[in-house]
Design a protein around this motif. Structure first.
Motif, PDB file in Angstrom:
ATOM      1  N   PHE A 119       0.820  -1.211   0.000  1.00 16.29           N
ATOM      2  CA  PHE A 119       0.000   0.000   0.000  1.00 16.29           C
ATOM      3  C   PHE A 119       0.857   1.265   0.000  1.00 16.29           C
ATOM      4  CE2 PHE A 119      -2.213   3.097   2.948  1.00 16.29           C
ATOM      5  CZ  PHE A 119      -2.981   3.688   1.961  1.00 16.29           C
ATOM      6  N   GLN A 120       1.880   1.315   0.835  1.00 10.11           N
ATOM      7  CA  GLN A 120       2.732   2.520   0.924  1.00 10.11           C
ATOM      8  C   GLN A 120       3.391   2.845  -0.421  1.00 10.11           C
ATOM      9  OE1 GLN A 120       2.814   4.723   3.405  1.00 10.11           O
ATOM     10  NE2 GLN A 120       1.288   3.440   4.392  1.00 10.11           N
ATOM     11  N   ARG A 121       3.810   1.828  -1.142  1.00  8.20           N
ATOM     12  CA  ARG A 121       4.456   2.060  -2.434  1.00  8.20           C
ATOM     13  C   ARG A 121       3.452   2.520  -3.495  1.00  8.20           C
ATOM     14  NH1 ARG A 121       8.364  -2.469  -4.287  1.00  8.20           N
ATOM     15  NH2 ARG A 121       8.986  -0.832  -5.739  1.00  8.20           N
ATOM     16  N   LEU A 122       2.170   2.174  -3.323  1.00 14.28           N
ATOM     17  CA  LEU A 122       1.145   2.650  -4.243  1.00 14.28           C
ATOM     18  C   LEU A 122       0.838   4.134  -4.019  1.00 14.28           C
ATOM     19  CD1 LEU A 122      -1.470  -0.267  -4.356  1.00 14.28           C
ATOM     20  CD2 LEU A 122       0.183   0.379  -6.127  1.00 14.28           C
ATOM     21  N   LEU A 123       1.200   4.663  -2.854  1.00 13.56           N
ATOM     22  CA  LEU A 123       0.911   6.062  -2.536  1.00 13.56           C
ATOM     23  C   LEU A 123       1.898   7.036  -3.159  1.00 13.56           C
ATOM     24  CD1 LEU A 123      -0.061   5.840   1.247  1.00 13.56           C
ATOM     25  CD2 LEU A 123      -1.582   6.219  -0.704  1.00 13.56           C
ATOM     26  N   ASP A 124       3.109   6.596  -3.460  1.00  7.83           N
ATOM     27  CA  ASP A 124       4.094   7.541  -3.979  1.00  7.83           C
ATOM     28  C   ASP A 124       4.089   7.567  -5.510  1.00  7.83           C
ATOM     29  OD1 ASP A 124       5.654   5.370  -4.888  1.00  7.83           O
ATOM     30  OD2 ASP A 124       6.844   5.332  -3.051  1.00  7.83           O
ATOM     31  N   ALA A 125       4.848   8.480  -6.065  1.00  6.82           N
ATOM     32  CA  ALA A 125       4.905   8.643  -7.525  1.00  6.82           C
ATOM     33  C   ALA A 125       5.992   7.738  -8.103  1.00  6.82           C
ATOM     34  CB  ALA A 125       5.167  10.103  -7.875  1.00  6.82           C
ATOM     35  N   SER A 126       5.824   6.450  -7.914  1.00  7.27           N
ATOM     36  CA  SER A 126       6.871   5.495  -8.288  1.00  7.27           C
ATOM     37  C   SER A 126       6.489   4.676  -9.521  1.00  7.27           C
ATOM     38  CB  SER A 126       7.105   4.527  -7.127  1.00  7.27           C
ATOM     39  OG  SER A 126       5.938   3.733  -6.931  1.00  7.27           O
ATOM     40  N   THR A 127       7.490   3.984 -10.052  1.00 10.13           N
ATOM     41  CA  THR A 127       7.219   3.054 -11.155  1.00 10.13           C
ATOM     42  C   THR A 127       6.384   1.884 -10.645  1.00 10.13           C
ATOM     43  OG1 THR A 127       9.351   2.001 -10.750  1.00 10.13           O
ATOM     44  CG2 THR A 127       9.279   3.662 -12.480  1.00 10.13           C
ATOM     45  N   TYR A 128       6.484   1.571  -9.348  1.00 16.00           N
ATOM     46  CA  TYR A 128       5.662   0.511  -8.755  1.00 16.00           C
ATOM     47  C   TYR A 128       4.182   0.849  -8.942  1.00 16.00           C
ATOM     48  CZ  TYR A 128       3.946  -2.747  -5.140  1.00 16.00           C
ATOM     49  OH  TYR A 128       3.292  -3.755  -4.464  1.00 16.00           O
ATOM     50  N   LYS A 129       3.800   2.085  -8.575  1.00 13.29           N
ATOM     51  CA  LYS A 129       2.409   2.513  -8.735  1.00 13.29           C
ATOM     52  C   LYS A 129       2.016   2.502 -10.208  1.00 13.29           C
ATOM     53  CE  LYS A 129       1.212   6.896  -8.632  1.00 13.29           C
ATOM     54  NZ  LYS A 129       0.949   8.255  -8.143  1.00 13.29           N
ATOM     55  N   GLU A 130       2.892   2.995 -11.061  1.00 14.86           N
ATOM     56  CA  GLU A 130       2.577   3.067 -12.492  1.00 14.86           C
ATOM     57  C   GLU A 130       2.340   1.682 -13.086  1.00 14.86           C
ATOM     58  OE1 GLU A 130       1.743   5.806 -14.046  1.00 14.86           O
ATOM     59  OE2 GLU A 130       2.193   6.915 -12.228  1.00 14.86           O
TER      60      GLU A 130
END
Length: 192
Positions: free
Chosen positions: A59-70
């Motif tokens: 969840f925390q990684r989905l909150l930032d502007a990362s390639t993980y979220k993308e």
């Protein structure tokens, strides 16, 4: 569908394209007004949290502007649409629970149904703010057109809404942005 949080004095619904500066503007407003007076609410928060739980993601990684979220953005959009079709206010009602500050800044309003939910729940204290930025400015901030994202309702749902109460131009002119923020802050303070 009544109000589920406290009774706000003002609810500002911010919308705009990716990399237009919605988070930058809402965070700037909160830092000037104070977190005790002004809450920044993110519709994407409960969406990402529930999506992460159901899909075994961080969840925390989905909150930032990362390639993980993308990597998950398209599927998250599809999943969120399914949830909204079942209950258009499902994420709106979650973000207002327990909010006690008198000023609410919803940083990521994306659909007419979001605006309708807040207007029905909070009436005349609800106002809309559109943050706009030239494509060139957005590209300088890292935006790149992504099919299935930038042409989806989550990005285009309010393109033809019109009649925004406020429009903030965030093209990269710091002085112009400051003038607009001061005007909006004056209005917000008049509601306290």
């Amino acid at each position: 569908m009544g109000p589920l949080g406290g009774a706000p004095r003002l609810v500002l619904l911010f919308s705009g394209k990716r990399k237009s500066g919605k988070d930058f503007v809402t965070e700037a407003l909160q830092s000037r007004l104070g977190a005790d007076v002004c809450a920044v609410l993110r519709l994407s928060g409960p969406l990402k949290e529930q999506y992460a739980q159901e899909h075994g993601l961080d969840f925390q990684r989905l909150l930032d502007a990362s390639t993980y979220k993308e990597a998950y953005r398209k599927d998250m959009i599809r999943w969120g649409e399914e949830k909204r079709q079942a209950d258009p206010g499902c994420f709106c009602s979650k973000i207002v629970e327990g909010v006690s500050q008198p000023i609410w800044l919803v940083s990521d309003t994306r659909r007419v149904s979001d605006i309708q939910w807040f207007r029905e729940a909070y009436g005349a204290v609800t106002q809309t703010v559109r943050v706009v930025a030239l494509e060139q400015s957005r590209q300088q901030r890292g935006w790149e057109f992504t099919p299935g994202v930038d042409d989806a309702e989550s990005e285009c749902g309010l393109d033809n809404f019109g009649g925004f109460d406020w429009v903030i131009e965030n093209h990269g002119d710091a002085q112009r942005l400051e003038e607009q923020l001061e005007s909006l802050i004056g209005f917000i303070r008049s509601r306290l």
